[in-house]
Enzyme design. Structure first.
Site, PDB file in Angstrom:
ATOM      1  N   GLU A   1       4.499   5.867   8.009  1.00  0.00           N
ATOM      2  CA  GLU A   1       5.910   5.985   8.411  1.00  0.00           C
ATOM      3  C   GLU A   1       6.533   4.627   8.703  1.00  0.00           C
ATOM      4  OE1 GLU A   1       8.718   8.129  11.803  1.00  0.00           O
ATOM      5  OE2 GLU A   1       6.774   9.015  11.304  1.00  0.00           O
TER       6      GLU A   1
ATOM      7  N   ARG B   1      -6.454   1.310  12.073  1.00  0.00           N
ATOM      8  CA  ARG B   1      -5.638   0.097  11.966  1.00  0.00           C
ATOM      9  C   ARG B   1      -5.118  -0.355  13.327  1.00  0.00           C
ATOM     10  NH1 ARG B   1      -2.016   0.951   6.525  1.00  0.00           N
ATOM     11  NH2 ARG B   1      -3.691   1.778   5.237  1.00  0.00           N
TER      12      ARG B   1
ATOM     13  N   GLN C   1       0.838  -1.195   0.000  1.00  0.00           N
ATOM     14  CA  GLN C   1       0.000   0.000   0.000  1.00  0.00           C
ATOM     15  C   GLN C   1       0.874   1.247   0.000  1.00  0.00           C
ATOM     16  OE1 GLN C   1      -3.159  -0.110   2.762  1.00  0.00           O
ATOM     17  NE2 GLN C   1      -3.683   2.041   2.568  1.00  0.00           N
TER      18      GLN C   1
END
Length: 289
Positions: free
Chosen positions: A90, A127, A70
């Site tokens: 990150e 997430r 992704q």
């Protein structure tokens, strides 16, 4: 209006990030493009502060084998042509560095500081990448810098106002307790139970040492509130040396904490604190012998 903008961002996150489940093959897809990894910079305002070494190592291995699945969400860096600042992703960027990648796929969005922070928090919260304290600091940033209310935040991130309020309360805990949360030794549920407790540091150490569940932690934190401070202090003053000696004798015999409370008329009660059913079985066995 702010609220309309918040709702738009909350609903539009999937569109911004893209639904890219296939491994990266080198071609631009869905608006993604490749840029040299050295042209991508970390965001100093990223709410996520901790990156577990073991997790990064596992992700780096996956990146070596399959590439970055992704794309990393970025925005143009101010005053730095062709350089991009990470909004979300990150951890993928750090793993790509470890894996030795020279280029990474990115999705470029020209967004404001407020929108970048919103997106970073939403992406990580959805997430479950943030620990509870990182989530709380992110909420605090939005409130302090952009005038959000707790209700606004709930709508942006898809959580209830009470969730936001309870998460923000964690910031009131002492630093040592916060360290336990950062280290993963206390969950958010454990930490919430300690907010407002008389001795949160001492209770936290005991919870960690004894491996208590959240329910056990809640009971422990509430126990001192069950007796009014004046009555508790009176009971401590009235406990004489003989009673204390008997408590110690029983505690030594059973290997468990024992408390003796005298009441009017010569009556009283003996309390034995156990932590496991095995300890209770042992007490019963000794009483039967």
């Amino acid at each position: 209006m702010v609220m309309a903008d918040n709702r738009r961002l909350g609903r539009g996150l999937a569109a911004l990030l893209g639904d890219m489940a296939e491994p990266d093959t080198g071609s631009d897809r869905g608006g993604a493009k490749r840029v040299p990894i050295e042209f991508v910079r970390a965001n100093p305002r990223n709410p996520r502060r901790s990156f577990a070494e073991a997790d990064l190592a596992d992700l780096a291995q996956s990146v070596r084998e399959k590439g970055i699945v992704q794309p990393i969400l970025v925005r143009p860096a101010r005053g730095m042509p062709n350089v991009f600042e990470i909004i979300a992703g990150e951890r993928r960027w750090r793993a790509a560095q470890r894996a030795g990648l020279h280029e990474v796929p990115v999705l470029v969005q020209d967004v404001t500081d407020k929108e970048a922070l919103e997106l970073a928090i939403i992406e990580n919260v959805q997430r479950t990448d943030l620990n509870a304290l990182e989530e709380a600091y992110g909420y605090e940033q939005l409130i302090a810098e952009f005038g959000y209310t707790q209700q606004d935040l709930g709508q942006v991130i898809g959580k209830s106002r009470s969730h936001v309020a309870n998460t923000l309360r964690l910031l009131k805990l002492p630093e040592r307790v916060k360290d336990y949360v950062r280290e993963g030794r206390l969950t958010a549920g454990h930490a919430r139970a300690l907010v407002g407790a008389a001795d949160p540091e001492g209770l936290a150490a005991r919870i960690v040492e004894e491996g208590m569940t959240v329910r056990d932690a809640e009971a422990l934190a509430q126990a001192p509130k069950a007796v009014e401070p004046a009555k508790a202090e009176k009971a401590r003053r009235e406990k004489d040396a003989d009673t204390k000696a008997l408590e110690k004798s029983l505690s030594d015999l059973l290997g468990l904490a024992v408390a003796i409370e005298h009441k009017d008329g010569g009556a009283g009660e003996v309390r034995i604190r156990y932590r496991t059913l095995e300890q209770l079985d042992e007490v019963c066995r000794r009483l039967r012998d």
